[in-house]
Design a protein around this motif. Structure first.
Motif, mmCIF file in Angstrom:
data_model
loop_
_atom_site.group_PDB
_atom_site.id
_atom_site.type_symbol
_atom_site.label_atom_id
_atom_site.label_comp_id
_atom_site.label_asym_id
_atom_site.label_seq_id
_atom_site.Cartn_x
_atom_site.Cartn_y
_atom_site.Cartn_z
ATOM 1 N N CYS A 1 2.000 -3.267 6.632
ATOM 2 C CA CYS A 1 0.833 -3.951 6.072
ATOM 3 C C CYS A 1 0.472 -5.232 6.823
ATOM 4 N N ALA A 2 1.388 -5.743 7.623
ATOM 5 C CA ALA A 2 1.120 -6.927 8.446
ATOM 6 C C ALA A 2 0.440 -6.557 9.757
ATOM 7 N N ASP A 3 0.382 -5.266 10.066
ATOM 8 C CA ASP A 3 -0.197 -4.791 11.321
ATOM 9 C C ASP A 3 -1.724 -4.768 11.231
ATOM 10 N N GLU A 4 -2.359 -5.458 12.149
ATOM 11 C CA GLU A 4 -3.817 -5.575 12.142
ATOM 12 C C GLU A 4 -4.508 -4.224 12.278
ATOM 13 N N GLU A 5 -4.006 -3.364 13.139
ATOM 14 C CA GLU A 5 -4.627 -2.046 13.342
ATOM 15 C C GLU A 5 -4.482 -1.156 12.112
ATOM 16 N N VAL A 6 -3.343 -1.196 11.456
ATOM 17 C CA VAL A 6 -3.135 -0.395 10.245
ATOM 18 C C VAL A 6 -4.123 -0.832 9.174
ATOM 19 N N MET A 7 -4.261 -2.123 8.997
ATOM 20 C CA MET A 7 -5.027 -2.658 7.869
ATOM 21 C C MET A 7 -6.527 -2.802 8.144
ATOM 22 N N ARG A 8 -6.919 -2.655 9.394
ATOM 23 C CA ARG A 8 -8.328 -2.864 9.767
ATOM 24 C C ARG A 8 -9.282 -2.074 8.877
ATOM 25 N N HIS A 9 -8.950 -0.813 8.588
ATOM 26 C CA HIS A 9 -9.841 0.018 7.791
ATOM 27 C C HIS A 9 -9.405 0.140 6.336
ATOM 28 N N LEU A 10 -8.257 -0.429 5.981
ATOM 29 C CA LEU A 10 -7.783 -0.336 4.598
ATOM 30 C C LEU A 10 -8.231 -1.544 3.779
ATOM 31 N N SER A 11 -7.772 -2.726 4.158
ATOM 32 C CA SER A 11 -8.162 -3.931 3.423
ATOM 33 C C SER A 11 -9.022 -4.860 4.277
ATOM 34 N N GLY A 12 -9.147 -4.531 5.547
ATOM 35 C CA GLY A 12 -9.951 -5.359 6.445
ATOM 36 C C GLY A 12 -9.167 -6.437 7.156
ATOM 37 N N LYS A 13 -7.962 -6.725 6.647
ATOM 38 C CA LYS A 13 -7.116 -7.751 7.281
ATOM 39 C C LYS A 13 -5.660 -7.481 6.938
ATOM 40 N N PRO A 14 -4.767 -7.968 7.779
ATOM 41 C CA PRO A 14 -3.340 -7.801 7.468
ATOM 42 C C PRO A 14 -2.978 -8.465 6.138
ATOM 43 N N MET A 15 -1.986 -7.904 5.476
ATOM 44 C CA MET A 15 -1.500 -8.481 4.226
ATOM 45 C C MET A 15 -0.367 -9.454 4.518
ATOM 46 N N THR A 16 -0.290 -10.493 3.696
ATOM 47 C CA THR A 16 0.871 -11.377 3.760
ATOM 48 C C THR A 16 2.063 -10.615 3.189
ATOM 49 N N ARG A 17 3.229 -11.154 3.362
ATOM 50 C CA ARG A 17 4.441 -10.552 2.800
ATOM 51 C C ARG A 17 4.298 -10.360 1.285
ATOM 52 N N GLN A 18 3.813 -11.402 0.608
ATOM 53 C CA GLN A 18 3.652 -11.341 -0.839
ATOM 54 C C GLN A 18 2.610 -10.292 -1.246
ATOM 55 N N GLU A 19 1.495 -10.232 -0.528
ATOM 56 C CA GLU A 19 0.465 -9.231 -0.828
ATOM 57 C C GLU A 19 0.994 -7.812 -0.642
ATOM 58 N N ALA A 20 1.745 -7.586 0.429
ATOM 59 C CA ALA A 20 2.297 -6.252 0.682
ATOM 60 C C ALA A 20 3.318 -5.873 -0.386
ATOM 61 N N TRP A 21 4.149 -6.829 -0.797
ATOM 62 C CA TRP A 21 5.130 -6.554 -1.849
ATOM 63 C C TRP A 21 4.408 -6.183 -3.141
ATOM 64 N N ARG A 22 3.380 -6.942 -3.473
ATOM 65 C CA ARG A 22 2.606 -6.663 -4.688
ATOM 66 C C ARG A 22 1.895 -5.306 -4.588
ATOM 67 N N HIS A 23 1.424 -4.972 -3.411
ATOM 68 C CA HIS A 23 0.759 -3.677 -3.243
ATOM 69 C C HIS A 23 1.750 -2.540 -3.431
ATOM 70 N N ALA A 24 2.967 -2.705 -2.922
ATOM 71 C CA ALA A 24 4.008 -1.689 -3.145
ATOM 72 C C ALA A 24 4.276 -1.550 -4.647
ATOM 73 N N ALA A 25 4.324 -2.667 -5.364
ATOM 74 C CA ALA A 25 4.538 -2.625 -6.812
ATOM 75 C C ALA A 25 3.369 -1.918 -7.505
ATOM 76 N N TYR A 26 2.157 -2.129 -7.021
ATOM 77 C CA TYR A 26 0.965 -1.446 -7.548
ATOM 78 C C TYR A 26 1.109 0.067 -7.362
ATOM 79 N N ILE A 27 1.537 0.479 -6.175
ATOM 80 C CA ILE A 27 1.712 1.902 -5.886
ATOM 81 C C ILE A 27 2.758 2.510 -6.818
ATOM 82 N N ILE A 28 3.871 1.826 -6.965
ATOM 83 C CA ILE A 28 4.944 2.314 -7.831
ATOM 84 C C ILE A 28 4.467 2.359 -9.286
ATOM 85 N N GLY A 29 3.754 1.339 -9.720
ATOM 86 C CA GLY A 29 3.232 1.280 -11.083
ATOM 87 C C GLY A 29 2.186 2.341 -11.370
ATOM 88 N N HIS A 30 1.431 2.739 -10.342
ATOM 89 C CA HIS A 30 0.413 3.779 -10.511
ATOM 90 C C HIS A 30 1.050 5.071 -11.025
#
Length: 174
Positions: free
Chosen positions: A29-58
């Motif tokens: 999630c910190a990779d600019e190329e990975v995130m370019r089309h997903l969120s538009g920008k790399p995620m911080t460590r905290q944002e990526a951790w929270r996103h993983a929690a969102y996925i698990i919670g889904h």
């Protein structure tokens, strides 16, 4: 606690998330190329951790979600693939994101094909869509390769998106 089904392909295991997946997910999630089309920008460590929690919670809230993808041979985290349909989403979406270390090896297609089979054959879904950034030609190409077709333009979180999709009938006719 919901039990996440494990799916297998020739080279991959789609399984429940584990603590050991979080570090490579944060890296992805910190990779600019990975995130370019997903969120538009790399995620911080905290944002990526929270996103993983969102996925698990889904999984807990909806009974489906994105699996962590594990490479059978090496045991390494490859990425994620599966389904989203949170509040106010355009529909039951299949999506994928692959760690750059595993790009151009067909893992997105392999995991998406297995997930599609699960959606139509095991979950009894009538339609699956993909919500894609219009500039993401790689994901558009994969959606079309999977048998999805362009349905419409839409907006998600204030951003323009293209909606691709397929019905169960179209899936079974392939």
């Amino acid at each position: 606690m919901m039990s996440v089904p494990t799916l297998k392909t020739d080279r991959l295991i789609l399984r429940a998330w584990q603590e050991s997946d979080i570090e490579p997910y944060i890296e992805m999630c910190a990779d600019e190329e990975v995130m370019r089309h997903l969120s538009g920008k790399p995620m911080t460590r905290q944002e990526a951790w929270r996103h993983a929690a969102y996925i698990i919670g889904h999984w807990q809230l909806r009974g489906f979600g994105h699996w962590a993808i594990e490479h059978k041979e090496s045991g390494k985290f490859v990425g994620r693939a599966g389904f989203f349909n949170p509040e106010d989403w355009p529909g039951f979406e299949i999506g994928w994101a692959i760690h750059p270390n595993f790009w151009r090896q067909g893992f997105a297609e392999e995991s998406a094909r297995r997930a599609l089979a699960y959606a139509f054959e095991d979950m009894g879904r009538k339609e699956v869509i993909s919500v894609i950034n219009p500039g993401n030609t790689a994901s558009i190409g994969l959606a079309e390769k999977l048998g999805e077709r362009y349905l419409r333009d839409d907006e998600v979180f204030g951003q323009p998106v293209s909606i691709y999709g397929m019905s169960k009938e179209e899936y079974l006719a392939q």
